[in-house]
Design a protein around this motif. Structure first.
Motif, mmCIF file in Angstrom:
data_model
loop_
_atom_site.group_PDB
_atom_site.id
_atom_site.type_symbol
_atom_site.label_atom_id
_atom_site.label_comp_id
_atom_site.label_asym_id
_atom_site.label_seq_id
_atom_site.Cartn_x
_atom_site.Cartn_y
_atom_site.Cartn_z
ATOM 1 N N ASN A 148 16.097 3.877 -0.003
ATOM 2 C CA ASN A 148 16.270 2.620 -0.740
ATOM 3 C C ASN A 148 16.256 1.408 0.189
ATOM 4 O O ASN A 148 17.075 1.325 1.098
ATOM 5 C CB ASN A 148 17.581 2.646 -1.529
ATOM 6 C CG ASN A 148 17.618 3.805 -2.504
ATOM 7 O OD1 ASN A 148 16.583 4.218 -3.024
ATOM 8 N ND2 ASN A 148 18.797 4.348 -2.746
ATOM 9 N N PRO A 149 15.346 0.464 -0.038
ATOM 10 C CA PRO A 149 15.317 -0.742 0.797
ATOM 11 C C PRO A 149 16.478 -1.671 0.441
ATOM 12 O O PRO A 149 17.092 -1.531 -0.620
ATOM 13 C CB PRO A 149 13.963 -1.378 0.446
ATOM 14 C CG PRO A 149 13.653 -0.888 -0.930
ATOM 15 C CD PRO A 149 14.293 0.461 -1.063
ATOM 16 N N THR A 150 16.766 -2.613 1.315
ATOM 17 C CA THR A 150 17.916 -3.505 1.096
ATOM 18 C C THR A 150 17.817 -4.259 -0.222
ATOM 19 O O THR A 150 18.827 -4.501 -0.877
ATOM 20 C CB THR A 150 18.044 -4.521 2.252
ATOM 21 O OG1 THR A 150 16.769 -5.126 2.466
ATOM 22 C CG2 THR A 150 18.493 -3.853 3.522
ATOM 23 N N GLN A 151 16.594 -4.600 -0.647
ATOM 24 C CA GLN A 151 16.453 -5.376 -1.886
ATOM 25 C C GLN A 151 16.536 -4.500 -3.142
ATOM 26 O O GLN A 151 16.517 -5.000 -4.255
ATOM 27 C CB GLN A 151 15.150 -6.187 -1.873
ATOM 28 C CG GLN A 151 13.870 -5.381 -2.048
ATOM 29 C CD GLN A 151 13.301 -4.847 -0.738
ATOM 30 O OE1 GLN A 151 13.965 -4.860 0.293
ATOM 31 N NE2 GLN A 151 12.058 -4.388 -0.773
ATOM 32 N N HIS A 152 16.631 -3.174 -2.964
ATOM 33 C CA HIS A 152 16.698 -2.260 -4.120
ATOM 34 C C HIS A 152 17.659 -1.108 -3.787
ATOM 35 O O HIS A 152 17.275 0.056 -3.760
ATOM 36 C CB HIS A 152 15.285 -1.738 -4.425
ATOM 37 C CG HIS A 152 15.173 -0.982 -5.711
ATOM 38 N ND1 HIS A 152 15.449 -1.532 -6.943
ATOM 39 C CD2 HIS A 152 14.825 0.310 -5.960
ATOM 40 C CE1 HIS A 152 15.268 -0.620 -7.890
ATOM 41 N NE2 HIS A 152 14.892 0.504 -7.314
ATOM 42 N N PRO A 153 18.941 -1.442 -3.518
ATOM 43 C CA PRO A 153 19.873 -0.429 -3.005
ATOM 44 C C PRO A 153 20.210 0.685 -3.992
ATOM 45 O O PRO A 153 20.604 1.785 -3.591
ATOM 46 C CB PRO A 153 21.129 -1.242 -2.652
ATOM 47 C CG PRO A 153 21.041 -2.475 -3.500
ATOM 48 C CD PRO A 153 19.579 -2.764 -3.656
ATOM 49 N N HIS A 222 6.781 -0.729 2.968
ATOM 50 C CA HIS A 222 7.415 -2.010 2.655
ATOM 51 C C HIS A 222 6.889 -2.537 1.329
ATOM 52 O O HIS A 222 5.685 -2.520 1.081
ATOM 53 C CB HIS A 222 7.116 -3.061 3.741
ATOM 54 C CG HIS A 222 7.406 -2.576 5.126
ATOM 55 N ND1 HIS A 222 8.643 -2.678 5.715
ATOM 56 C CD2 HIS A 222 6.599 -1.967 6.043
ATOM 57 C CE1 HIS A 222 8.594 -2.155 6.935
ATOM 58 N NE2 HIS A 222 7.378 -1.720 7.152
ATOM 59 N N ARG A 229 9.435 -11.908 3.436
ATOM 60 C CA ARG A 229 9.170 -10.527 3.846
ATOM 61 C C ARG A 229 7.762 -10.397 4.437
ATOM 62 O O ARG A 229 7.544 -9.656 5.389
ATOM 63 C CB ARG A 229 9.333 -9.578 2.648
ATOM 64 C CG ARG A 229 10.061 -8.303 3.043
ATOM 65 C CD ARG A 229 10.424 -7.452 1.860
ATOM 66 N NE ARG A 229 11.347 -8.133 0.975
ATOM 67 C CZ ARG A 229 11.398 -7.920 -0.326
ATOM 68 N NH1 ARG A 229 10.571 -7.085 -0.896
ATOM 69 N NH2 ARG A 229 12.272 -8.563 -1.065
#
Length: 238
Positions: A148-153, A222, A229
């Motif tokens: 999970n990326p920081t923008q979609h935890p 990404h 970004r």
């Protein structure tokens, strides 16, 4: 990679890219560049390297700029066709409209045009498609999942061994769907041609039938969602 393993690919490039404004006011999001190469070109070069030859790209917003930039694919050693949409039809609606052009025998590869994955594991996905083809249960999808990326935890779906589920149990990991997957054409058979439709409900139904497999991908991936970004990625890959 043997010819028998090869499947067509559909690139999703019809989104408006609202979060990328003002960059996308004059340029479709998949033509934004990282290291002087558009996101679409990164994908197309990876497809050519994996010997995939048949590619279909959908477009809506400023779609003529995509066709002008990419052309018929000859420079990549690909055969590229287009599926124009008057208005964006969402992911599943766009796939449904393009299916007659994609013309898959059964399975086909779909990649979001706005993700950046410079080491795209296409060979692994083609191997997955070969296994799906031999599976008598006729799976409907195989999804590439990422941490999970920081923008979609909160993530999207659960991965349990090699199956994807909408609900998790002890020991299952909730991951983010990368926007890269293999689909069987039957996943879209009940959709109305030319009508907008989201992909997630179709996947959830197929998950309930235990017809969605998946794998965790730890390579670079990404979601190029904001101008910041994009700037960070250009700096990181300099």
């Amino acid at each position: 990679m043997s010819k028998s393993n090869l499947i067509p690919c559909f690139l999703l490039a019809a989104g408006r890219g609202e979060r990328m404004r003002p960059l996308t006011d004059t340029l479709p999001k998949p033509l934004l560049s990282i290291q002087n190469k558009s996101l679409l070109v990164w994908h197309l070069e990876a497809l050519a390297k994996a010997n995939i030859q048949e590619v279909v790209i959908n477009h809506a917003w400023l779609g003529e700029k995509i066709e002008a930039a990419i052309g018929n694919g000859k420079q990549f050693g690909l055969h590229i066709q287009y599926s124009p949409e008057g208005k964006a039809l969402e992911t599943a609606g766009g796939i449904c409209k393009a299916l007659p052009i994609i013309a898959p025998e059964d399975y086909f590869l779909v990649i979001n045009g706005d993700v950046f994955s410079p080491d795209l594991p296409i060979d692994r996905l083609l191997e997955a498609a070969s296994k799906m083809r031999m599976d008598p249960s006729k799976p409907l999808a195989h999804l590439l999942m990422v941490p999970n990326p920081t923008q979609h935890p909160e993530g999207d779906f659960y991965l349990q061994s090699s199956m994807i589920a909408n609900t998790g149990s002890a020991g299952t990991e909730k991951l983010t769907f990368s926007g890269i997957g293999i689909y069987h054409k039957d996943l879209f058979k009940d959709l109305e041609f030319g009508a907008p439709a989201k992909l997630a409900p179709l996947l959830r139904t197929a998950m309930e039938q235990k017809k969605v497999s998946g794998e965790k991908y730890l390579g670079p991936w990404h979601d190029v969602g904001t101008p910041q970004r994009l700037q960070e990625l250009n700096a990181a890959y300099e």
